[in-house]
Design a protein around this motif. Sequence first.
Motif, mmCIF file in Angstrom:
data_model
loop_
_atom_site.group_PDB
_atom_site.id
_atom_site.type_symbol
_atom_site.label_atom_id
_atom_site.label_comp_id
_atom_site.label_asym_id
_atom_site.label_seq_id
_atom_site.Cartn_x
_atom_site.Cartn_y
_atom_site.Cartn_z
ATOM 1 N N PHE A 1 0.823 -1.208 0.000
ATOM 2 C CA PHE A 1 0.000 0.000 0.000
ATOM 3 C C PHE A 1 0.862 1.266 0.000
ATOM 4 O O PHE A 1 1.994 1.253 0.503
ATOM 5 C CB PHE A 1 -0.920 0.011 1.228
ATOM 6 N N PRO A 2 0.302 2.361 -0.543
ATOM 7 C CA PRO A 2 1.030 3.638 -0.518
ATOM 8 C C PRO A 2 1.412 4.022 0.917
ATOM 9 O O PRO A 2 0.718 3.656 1.870
ATOM 10 C CB PRO A 2 0.008 4.631 -1.094
ATOM 11 N N SER A 3 2.500 4.761 1.043
ATOM 12 C CA SER A 3 3.014 5.092 2.375
ATOM 13 C C SER A 3 1.989 5.845 3.211
ATOM 14 O O SER A 3 1.977 5.729 4.437
ATOM 15 C CB SER A 3 4.306 5.902 2.269
ATOM 16 N N VAL A 4 1.106 6.593 2.565
ATOM 17 C CA VAL A 4 0.117 7.339 3.352
ATOM 18 C C VAL A 4 -0.793 6.371 4.111
ATOM 19 O O VAL A 4 -1.133 6.603 5.277
ATOM 20 C CB VAL A 4 -0.686 8.318 2.453
ATOM 21 N N ILE A 5 -1.151 5.257 3.499
ATOM 22 C CA ILE A 5 -2.013 4.272 4.167
ATOM 23 C C ILE A 5 -1.231 3.536 5.254
ATOM 24 O O ILE A 5 -1.712 3.346 6.372
ATOM 25 C CB ILE A 5 -2.602 3.294 3.125
ATOM 26 N N THR A 6 -0.004 3.146 4.922
ATOM 27 C CA THR A 6 0.832 2.465 5.918
ATOM 28 C C THR A 6 1.059 3.376 7.124
ATOM 29 O O THR A 6 0.993 2.928 8.274
ATOM 30 C CB THR A 6 2.178 2.079 5.294
ATOM 31 N N ASP A 7 1.301 4.657 6.860
ATOM 32 C CA ASP A 7 1.550 5.594 7.965
ATOM 33 C C ASP A 7 0.307 5.788 8.832
ATOM 34 O O ASP A 7 0.417 5.973 10.050
ATOM 35 C CB ASP A 7 2.026 6.950 7.424
ATOM 36 N N CYS A 8 -0.869 5.772 8.211
ATOM 37 C CA CYS A 8 -2.102 5.910 9.000
ATOM 38 C C CYS A 8 -2.237 4.752 9.980
ATOM 39 O O CYS A 8 -2.771 4.908 11.077
ATOM 40 C CB CYS A 8 -3.327 5.956 8.079
ATOM 41 N N CYS A 9 -1.723 3.595 9.598
ATOM 42 C CA CYS A 9 -1.716 2.428 10.491
ATOM 43 C C CYS A 9 -0.590 2.567 11.511
ATOM 44 O O CYS A 9 -0.806 2.514 12.721
ATOM 45 C CB CYS A 9 -1.545 1.167 9.652
ATOM 46 N N ARG A 10 0.631 2.794 11.010
ATOM 47 C CA ARG A 10 1.805 2.793 11.884
ATOM 48 C C ARG A 10 1.743 3.875 12.959
ATOM 49 O O ARG A 10 2.216 3.685 14.073
ATOM 50 C CB ARG A 10 3.071 3.003 11.051
ATOM 51 N N TYR A 11 1.129 4.999 12.619
ATOM 52 C CA TYR A 11 1.178 6.134 13.551
ATOM 53 C C TYR A 11 -0.160 6.474 14.202
ATOM 54 O O TYR A 11 -0.304 7.552 14.750
ATOM 55 C CB TYR A 11 1.746 7.363 12.832
#
Length: 196
Positions: free
Chosen positions: A97-107
Amino acid sequence: MKPDFSTLNRDNIVAFIGDIFERRGGEEYLGEPVTMAQHMLQGATIAKQNGQPEEIIVGALLHDIGHFTSEFGTYHPDDTEDRHHEDAGAEVLEQFFPSVITDCCRYHVAAKRYLCATKPEYFQRLSTASVHTLELQGGPMSAEEVVAFESNPNLKEIIQVRYLDEAGKRADMETPDFPYFAPMVQRMVDKHLGTS
Ligand SMILES: [Fe+2]
């Protein structure tokens, strides 16, 4: 047993996630009046109703996927500490997934700590369970942590998904099931990896 992630690819990742929703989604979201699946489906549905972009909708849909930590190979029955579900989820998502989606999860946990430090009124939105976990997660961010967090290029989206996290805890809300969102999830995978 740790799942074999080497078999995951762009053509089966959405089914893999859908299968987790189906098998595990009925599990209790500790201290909240919704199941885990309802929680994530509610956030995604509210985002869609509000006309938010697909990255936000899918970010809300997947932000807590790491709560099913045994599906991601990180869980151990003897665990006594925070299992950092946000990292477990992001590690699998970032391949697809695009980093924006991964970041919404990670952070999404960090976003709670950030908002508690920067927006006093935000604390009032937190459920009792969320206030409790806030303490385990380190409490509100320090001034230095706030500055570092604000350097994330996906800050705006991370915060939006965090608000959806708070919103998706309603005992009375009906939502579509995962298959309704599956084509959108696949679009995000294709966007990240390029269409074949
Ligand atoms: Fe959540």
